[in-house]
Scaffold this active site. Sequence first.
Site, mmCIF file in Angstrom:
data_model
loop_
_atom_site.group_PDB
_atom_site.id
_atom_site.type_symbol
_atom_site.label_atom_id
_atom_site.label_comp_id
_atom_site.label_asym_id
_atom_site.label_seq_id
_atom_site.Cartn_x
_atom_site.Cartn_y
_atom_site.Cartn_z
ATOM 1 N N HIS A 110 1.406 -10.042 -1.371
ATOM 2 C CA HIS A 110 0.273 -9.451 -0.660
ATOM 3 C C HIS A 110 -0.076 -8.118 -1.308
ATOM 4 C CE1 HIS A 110 -2.651 -8.659 2.255
ATOM 5 N NE2 HIS A 110 -1.969 -8.757 3.375
ATOM 6 N N TYR A 125 -1.553 -2.559 2.106
ATOM 7 C CA TYR A 125 -0.091 -2.562 2.227
ATOM 8 C C TYR A 125 0.546 -2.087 0.921
ATOM 9 C CZ TYR A 125 -1.327 -4.895 6.502
ATOM 10 O OH TYR A 125 -1.897 -5.165 7.724
#
Length: 369
Positions: free
Chosen positions: A184, A189
Amino acid sequence: MNEEKAVTQNNRDLYSPATVAGHRLQNRIVMAPMTRNRAIENLPNALMAEYYAQRALAGLIITEGTSPSPEGLGYPRIPGLFSEAQVAGWKGVTGAVHSRGAKIFVQFMHTGRIGHPHNLPQGAQVLAPSAIAAAGEIYTDRAGMQPHPAPRAMSLDDIARTRQDFVKAAQNAIAAGFDGVELHGANGYLLEQFIRPTSNQRSDDYGGPIENRARFVLEVARATAEAIGASRVGIRLSPYGVFNDMPPYAEMEADYTYLAEQLGKLGLAYLHIVDHSAMGAPAVPEQIKQAMRAAFGGPVILVGAYDAQRAQDDLNAGRADLIAVGRDFLANPDLPDRWQQGLALNAPDFDTFYTPGEKGYTDYPTRAA
């Protein structure tokens, strides 16, 4: 990875089988990763297995964000894949999905600075490339909404350890029966925190020009591919994504094209490009998507408020090899059938997206119900 070799099925029909990076898929529809917060004590469970099995009419399922380490558990009730108990729990999910014909990749989401000590296990810390707090607040079960705390800037030892955490989690994923993993690198993030100059203000080899800011992402991708095979590793990126305090910046197109090119050299399974303009983010210009596709040179997944016709149009035009769907898949476990037959869709219940239990999770009706 050469695209002609990676995508071996010439038929680009949305509902026909395709082989992508060696994975035989029952169609070109992907269930997009979506955080659902049902993993009590960060453990996959029978309710989650039921949820994913209900949606296994997809060609490929990409799970909700799953942490490769205790420090990555920034949200409450998200799963991990760093313990034996978590491996055992995920085996129930992968077995249920495979029994219905779909393939399943686990998405590795290390939340980095998007976290709070109330959500982390004892002894874990909120880490990030630089000690810069994200704007806004985060939910905790213990104390409700709380301001994002200032993270601790990662040392070189932290970076090396975290890279190894991804590798170990990938090995755990294969042991748990997953067909592969998705890194991801989107939505603000940890991996994207290294990519973006607003969250990464380091002065060492991991900060400054894009060649340095991309270093950690490329190291993680390379090490993970070496551990489990490049055809089992995909990556998600979100150029122009603004979620979690990731503002646009002038060099974005050049930076993300460079990153796609470098990732392409690793021969990864796919590049998953996010367009969240339907949710209020800036639109991702078509030329950036296509520049990244050309630079990557392998299979591409596109996601962004697709309906069936636009999905087929983008496949026909060669803009993508697979089409991912999020909220409509959340609310319609039998989405591929509904699309193919032109049936009406259930509306998603936004109030239950992140709440515990089966309501708004496994109780959406199917056309056969």
